[in-house]
Scaffold this active site. Sequence first.
Site, short mmCIF file in Angstrom:
data_model
loop_
_atom_site.label_atom_id
_atom_site.label_comp_id
_atom_site.label_asym_id
_atom_site.label_seq_id
_atom_site.Cartn_x
_atom_site.Cartn_y
_atom_site.Cartn_z
N HIS A 223 42.38 8.07 15.60
CA HIS A 223 41.90 6.70 15.62
C HIS A 223 42.56 5.94 14.48
O HIS A 223 42.79 6.47 13.41
CB HIS A 223 40.37 6.60 15.55
CG HIS A 223 39.72 7.53 14.59
ND1 HIS A 223 39.64 8.89 14.80
CD2 HIS A 223 39.08 7.31 13.41
CE1 HIS A 223 38.99 9.46 13.80
NE2 HIS A 223 38.66 8.54 12.94
N THR A 224 42.89 4.70 14.75
CA THR A 224 43.60 3.85 13.80
C THR A 224 42.68 2.74 13.32
O THR A 224 42.04 2.06 14.12
CB THR A 224 44.85 3.23 14.46
OG1 THR A 224 45.67 4.28 14.97
CG2 THR A 224 45.63 2.41 13.47
N ARG B 87 51.19 6.59 27.08
CA ARG B 87 50.01 6.58 27.94
C ARG B 87 50.34 5.99 29.31
O ARG B 87 51.09 5.04 29.41
CB ARG B 87 48.89 5.77 27.28
CG ARG B 87 48.43 6.36 25.96
CD ARG B 87 47.41 5.49 25.25
NE ARG B 87 47.10 6.00 23.92
CZ ARG B 87 46.90 5.26 22.85
NH1 ARG B 87 46.98 3.94 22.93
NH2 ARG B 87 46.63 5.82 21.69
N GLY C 223 40.08 1.94 21.77
CA GLY C 223 39.96 1.05 20.62
C GLY C 223 38.68 1.29 19.83
O GLY C 223 38.13 0.36 19.22
N VAL D 176 47.89 10.58 17.69
CA VAL D 176 48.15 11.94 17.22
C VAL D 176 49.46 12.48 17.78
O VAL D 176 50.30 12.99 17.05
CB VAL D 176 46.98 12.88 17.58
CG1 VAL D 176 47.35 14.34 17.29
CG2 VAL D 176 45.74 12.51 16.77
N THR D 177 49.64 12.39 19.09
CA THR D 177 50.77 13.05 19.75
C THR D 177 51.99 12.15 19.91
O THR D 177 53.10 12.65 20.07
CB THR D 177 50.36 13.53 21.15
OG1 THR D 177 50.00 12.39 21.95
CG2 THR D 177 49.17 14.48 21.07
N GLY D 178 51.79 10.83 19.90
CA GLY D 178 52.89 9.91 20.17
C GLY D 178 53.26 9.84 21.63
O GLY D 178 54.22 9.16 22.01
N SER E 8 41.75 -8.60 19.21
CA SER E 8 42.94 -8.17 18.46
C SER E 8 42.54 -6.94 17.64
O SER E 8 41.35 -6.64 17.51
CB SER E 8 43.45 -9.28 17.53
OG SER E 8 42.91 -9.16 16.22
N ASP F 111 41.23 6.45 23.81
CA ASP F 111 42.18 5.41 23.39
C ASP F 111 41.70 4.01 23.74
O ASP F 111 42.49 3.10 23.98
CB ASP F 111 43.56 5.64 24.02
CG ASP F 111 44.05 7.06 23.87
OD1 ASP F 111 44.04 7.56 22.73
OD2 ASP F 111 44.43 7.68 24.88
N THR G 240 38.68 17.65 28.19
CA THR G 240 38.62 18.32 26.90
C THR G 240 37.61 19.46 27.00
O THR G 240 37.00 19.67 28.05
CB THR G 240 38.26 17.31 25.79
OG1 THR G 240 38.51 17.91 24.51
CG2 THR G 240 36.81 16.85 25.87
#
Length: 430
Positions: free
Chosen positions: A41-42, A305, A15, A300-302, A415, A13, A239
Amino acid sequence: MANVVVVGAQWGDEGKGKIVDWLSERADVIARFQGGHNAGHTLVIDGKVYKLSLLPSGIVRPGKLSVIGNGVVLDPWHLVGEIAKLRGEGVEITPDNLMIAENAVLILPLHGELDRARESHNAVAKIGTTGRGIGPAYEDKVGRRAIRVADLADEATLALRVDRLMVHHDALRRGLGIEPIDREALLAQLREIAPQVLPYAKPVWKVMNEMRKAGKRILFEGAQGALLDIDFGTYPFVTSSNVIAGQAATGTGIGPGAIGFVLGIVKAYTTRVGEGPFPAELKDADGERLGERGREFGTVTGRKRRCGWFDAVLVRQTCATSGVSGIALTKLDVLDGFETLKICVGYDLDGERLDHLPIAADQQARCTPIYEELEGWSESTAGARSWADLPGAAVKYVRRIEELIQCPVALLSTSPERDDTILVTDPFED
């Protein structure tokens, strides 16, 4: 010409999506080399948001070859669904721009069932799995009983593979109180999905080496973060695959000599999803503020964090295990407005000062952070595109991080927009 590996240098996470997209514009090939669809990933491109969890980030860019390597475990139903979703958003996906390793292992419904059953039975010692079957699929790979993409092409072979799998899994399921596998239903599911997956199946190792010889730029896209690595992470809260940069070679079939630059993605503070040790975690108002400002919820999970100050000890460690050439520091703007910032520079373990995270889980849990305080800044860093745009205190913060982790900053992200980036070193330059 340098080929670039992008790895998360914390717990994921960090970025990576934005940085990979920024690099993929100049890459010819974008390859995933480990993990599954458990790490999202976004991407934000021209104001449009794409959320991916299995497909490489390059898939949204025309003219790029996206590769899912043999180090990835592949849920074929999720793959087909993600392809359909992106096509609905106007993204063209064909066997000409997407390639899947023939020897990639499949995630089956039984893997997710096993994953979730184990987690529910381990109420006292949860690992924090996403329940998507990643771990059990890797177990079958190592146990030499997995079904691979190539097996979908031959029905007789597929039936034999399923029979071998059932011997192992039905025994596990009995112990967990799960119904036995329905052999015919599983075979029917695999026969149905096969023609939707097989057109993308190729000898990835061969194509990758041909691309390398032809001088094509290759970007290796890591998922998750090095602190979740099965060997070097906070075991057992990790993992099921190797996440560090060396896996880029193993997970695609290209030699390690093909790697020219390793870019470690590092958040300007620290976050973690799920269970496990987190020495610099903040459970106070500062931690809440970091989470709210950074919008720290899993793609993925919402899941929310956990947040904490920047941990230089951990990042120095991951830079070493991945051979990081330079870091991309992200989310600096989240720290805007803090009067005082802290960086973890060591740990106290039972009265002894440590400069690394110990390997034993019980010792990791007892480590308490030793902090160094720095002056914060009130000005905004959001959208800065040069060092001159940054407050002096922000520049000092970045420079101190470089000193502590013993690795230079190659990129600075201010950003989610891809152009809001300060470039120091171009990873693709020879």
